[in-house]
Design a protein around this motif. Structure first.
Motif: not given
Length: 403
Positions: A68-73, A330-341, A354-361, A382-385
């Motif tokens: 899950w993406p988190v602010r470093p602070s 992890i299955l794409v469900w609940g707190a996991v909205a997307s998956a890149v393999t 990588i979970y919860n990261v969509a290309p171009g986000q 390449g997948k994430l730019g």
């Protein structure tokens, strides 16, 4: 099981601020009860389903910087809070060990926050691993519920650090969660076999879901005094369903194979807080425009330098989040909205995610890696730019051209 779930709910009933969640996952039913503390349940975890027949659920940490993406602070605040929970009188030298793969960054962050209070403390940080580095001797132990249960702890190859390990009188074991505590017991026993002066064990977790009885029973299994602290205390019950998630990916370990993992960042021990080359941060900051979003992405077990880079950029005004790739399915469900393999950059031939990261986000994606720039990393970039940054050592970071 229904009666057990009811008892769990009753156990914390009537306490102001308690949290109770009943979650119907594709893999079964999860009931969680947590006692009020510094962090509410929803601020710390979400819930997901795992493609793992041994354990079909996952507590997705919202402060760990893994799935899950988190602010470093926010991560730094957690590290400091957990470090303040350590006993003030731990006998030294103190050996900190973080559990691979998920808690490596957490453990190193807690270690450094603890050192911030007194940089002269005699202490050592290591993390467990699923990869070999050179010919260093290994301690092997089991993480039974994992999809890849074999773990290893390298002995330091530096004579001074090896002596500090052997002389350790306290051990601090760090993981993101505690649900049975068996892995802690196994590792502590293995460490005491090579560091017989250890007289105190302290356990640090973000969440402790063993419940009062389970925690009490665990603390009596170490053979020495044990203390513990967590950001959240509670208990859970999982009733497995009938969904067939398939077999978990096999762990492929060859004791003679070096998977390209680095020794510089914690596998063979460090006794100081890591630092990044100042030019790295300044050069990247010049390329980030106001309002642009930045993701700093660690890879597998290589998490803490990504957090340090994200923290430095955030402190200089950038809009930054941090997280990491993982080999955990992890299955794409609940707190996991997307998956890149993508393929495994450590060369074991198992899928990575990588979970919860969509290309171009994000406007900028900075991938931090310790392994050589393999085809797997180029595919991920390449997948994430993304841009690739190879951390060859603490002082040498090289940007790899993305083809």
């Amino acid at each position: 099981m229904e009666r057990l779930a009811e008892n769990l709910a009753v156990a914390f009933a009537g306490q102001d601020g308690d949290n109770l969640r009943v979650v119907d996952l594709p893999t079964g039913k999860l009931t969680v009860s947590a006692r009020a503390g510094a962090y509410p349940l929803d601020a710390l975890v979400g819930f997901a389903a795992r493609a793992n027949a041994k354990r079909g659920f996952l507590f997705v940490s919202k402060v760990l910087g893994k799935h899950w993406p988190v602010r470093p602070s926010a991560m730094r605040g957690l590290h400091q809070s957990l470090a303040r929970g350590l006993p003030l009188d731990l006998p030294g030298p103190v050996l900190f060990i973080a559990m691979a793969e998920t808690a490596i960054g957490l453990g190193q962050g807690v270690f450094e926050a603890w050192l911030d209070e007194d940089s002269g403390r005699a202490a050592l940080f290591l993390h467990t691993t699923r990869y070999r580095v050179g010919d260093a001797p290994l301690i092997e132990f089991e993480e039974a519920h994992s999809h890849a249960p074999r773990q290893f702890l390298h002995m330091p190859d530096d004579p001074a650090l090896a002596a500090k390990f052997a002389q350790a009188r306290s051990i601090v074991l760090v993981d993101d969660e505690a649900s049975t505590g068996n892995t802690f017991v196994n590792l502590a026993a293995a460490c005491r076999a090579v560091a017989p002066a250890i007289e105190h064990v302290h356990l640090v977790t973000i969440t402790n879901f063993m419940g009062e009885q389970g925690t009490s029973q665990l603390l009596g299994r170490f053979g020495v005094p044990v203390t513990h602290n967590a950001a959240l205390e509670g208990a859970f019950v999982f009733e497995a369903g009938q969904l067939d998630t398939g077999a978990a990916p096999a762990q492929r370990y060859d004791a003679s194979a070096d998977r390209g993992a680095s020794a510089a960042f914690g596998r063979l021990a460090v006794d100081h807080a890591l630092a990044l080359p100042p030019s790295l941060v300044a050069g990247l900051l010049d390329q980030v425009q106001p309002g642009q979003r930045v993701l700093v992405l660690g890879t597998g077990e290589f998490m803490h330098p990504a957090y340090l880079l994200g923290r430095a950029l955030e402190e200089m005004g950038a809009d930054v989040v941090v997280q990491s790739t993982t080999r955990s399915p992890i299955l794409v469900w609940g707190a996991v909205a997307s998956a890149v393999t993508f393929p495994d950059n450590y060369g074991e031939g198992v899928a990575n995610f990588i979970y919860n990261v969509a290309p171009g986000q994000y406007d900028h994606v900075l991938v931090c890696h310790e392994t050589p720039p393999t085809a797997a990393l180029h595919e991920l970039a390449g997948k994430l730019g993304a841009r690739l940054f190879h951390f060859k050592s603490e002082k040498l970071v090289e940007e790899i051209p993305v083809r």
